[in-house]
Design a protein around this motif. Structure first.
Motif, PDB file in Angstrom:
ATOM      1  N   ILE A 194      -4.038   6.835   2.054  1.00  0.00           N
ATOM      2  CA  ILE A 194      -4.446   5.443   2.241  1.00  0.00           C
ATOM      3  C   ILE A 194      -5.672   5.369   3.141  1.00  0.00           C
ATOM      4  O   ILE A 194      -5.682   5.928   4.248  1.00  0.00           O
ATOM      5  N   ALA A 215       0.833  -1.209   0.000  1.00  0.00           N
ATOM      6  CA  ALA A 215       0.000   0.000   0.000  1.00  0.00           C
ATOM      7  C   ALA A 215       0.865   1.255   0.000  1.00  0.00           C
ATOM      8  O   ALA A 215       0.554   2.240  -0.688  1.00  0.00           O
ATOM      9  N   VAL A 222      -7.220  -0.013   1.263  1.00  0.00           N
ATOM     10  CA  VAL A 222      -6.762  -1.330   1.716  1.00  0.00           C
ATOM     11  C   VAL A 222      -7.963  -2.095   2.266  1.00  0.00           C
ATOM     12  O   VAL A 222      -8.645  -1.622   3.185  1.00  0.00           O
TER      13      VAL A 222
END
Length: 221
Positions: A37, A2, A14
Motif C-alpha cells: 500500500i 485498502a 491510497v
C-alpha cells in the motif's frame, strides 16, 4: 478498504486529502506499514482516464460500429492540495471510499437526529421508530456502528414490523385484504347450507359406518 484490496492486488495507492488518517489508529497503522500500500497524502482525485477496447472474444471487423465494446480504466489524475500540481498515475481500477454520510438532509427539521453522529436519524428505544409517529428509520440512515448490508436487511425487516404494528394501532390496515375478508364472510353467510356442504366431515368420508371399520380392523389384525 485498502487492506481488503491489498489481499488480491500487487499494489494499492491510497489518495487521501489530509496529512493523516482519522480512522482507528490500529487500522491506520496497518495501512501505513503494509508493503503493498502506497499513500498519497494531501491529494485528491481530479479525473479518471480510460479507453474503449474490443470486448474479449469478439472477432468482428475493426470498422464494425455495432461490435461490442468495453471501457477500461488506464489512469487517474491526482492533484496535490498544497501545491496545486497535477500528476497522472497508471492504474487498472479505481475504488471510491469517501466516508459515510447518510442522505437524510430531506428530513432536517422533521425528525430528531443523533447528536453524536451527524446525519444519522435517532431511533427510539432500540426500535426503528423515530421522533415522528409513522416515520421509521432502518439501515445506514440510523446505524452509525455496523453499516453492513446484512445488518441493514435485518433492520429493514424490523422497520416493516414496526410500521405494520403502527398501522394496525392507527386503524390503517390493509383495506384490500379487509374488503376481501368481509366479502368472503358475506358470501358464506348468504348460503349456510353450501358452507356446511363444503366443510370436511371425517365421518361421511368414512362412509358413515364406523363400526364396520372397526370390524375390518379386527379381521386384519
Amino acid at each position: 478498504d485498502a487492506l481488503v484490496l491489498a489481499r488480491t492486488s500487487r499494489s494499492v495507492t491510497v489518495i487521501h486529502r489530509r496529512d493523516e488518517f482519522r480512522a482507528s489508529k490500529v487500522l491506520a497503522q496497518r495501512v501505513i506499514e503494509h508493503p503493498s500500500i502506497k499513500i498519497r497524502w494531501n491529494s485528491t482525485l481530479e479525473k479518471i482516464t480510460g479507453e474503449v477496447v474490443k470486448a474479449a472474444g469478439d472477432d468482428s471487423a475493426e470498422d464494425d460500429l455495432d461490435a461490442p465494446q468495453q471501457k477500461i480504466v488506464t489512469g487517474a489524475v491526482i492533484k496535490d492540495v498544497t501545491t496545486g500540481e497535477k500528476e497522472t498515475i497508471k492504474v487498472d481500477a479505481v475504488f471510491v471510499a469517501i466516508g459515510h454520510t447518510p442522505t437524510t438532509s430531506f428530513l432536517q427539521g422533521i425528525v430528531e437526529f443523533d447528536n453524536e453522529h451527524p446525519g444519522y436519524v435517532k431511533a427510539i428505544e432500540r426500535s426503528t421508530r423515530t421522533s415522528v409517529p409513522g416515520i421509521f428509520a432502518a439501515g445506514d440512515v440510523s446505524d452509525a456502528v455496523y453499516r453492513q448490508a446484512i445488518t441493514s436487511a435485518g433492520s429493514g425487516a424490523a422497520a416493516a414490523l414496526d410500521a405494520e404494528r403502527w398501522l394496525s394501532e392507527e386503524g390503517l390496515g390493509n383495506e384490500a385484504a379487509e374488503f376481501e375478508a368481509e366479502l368472503l364472510a358475506e358470501l358464506m353467510a348468504d348460503d349456510p347450507k353450501e358452507a356446511l356442504r363444503d366443510s370436511y366431515n371425517a365421518y361421511e368420508d368414512a362412509g358413515g359406518r364406523m363400526e364396520g371399520m372397526k370390524e375390518s380392523a379386527r379381521v386384519e389384525l
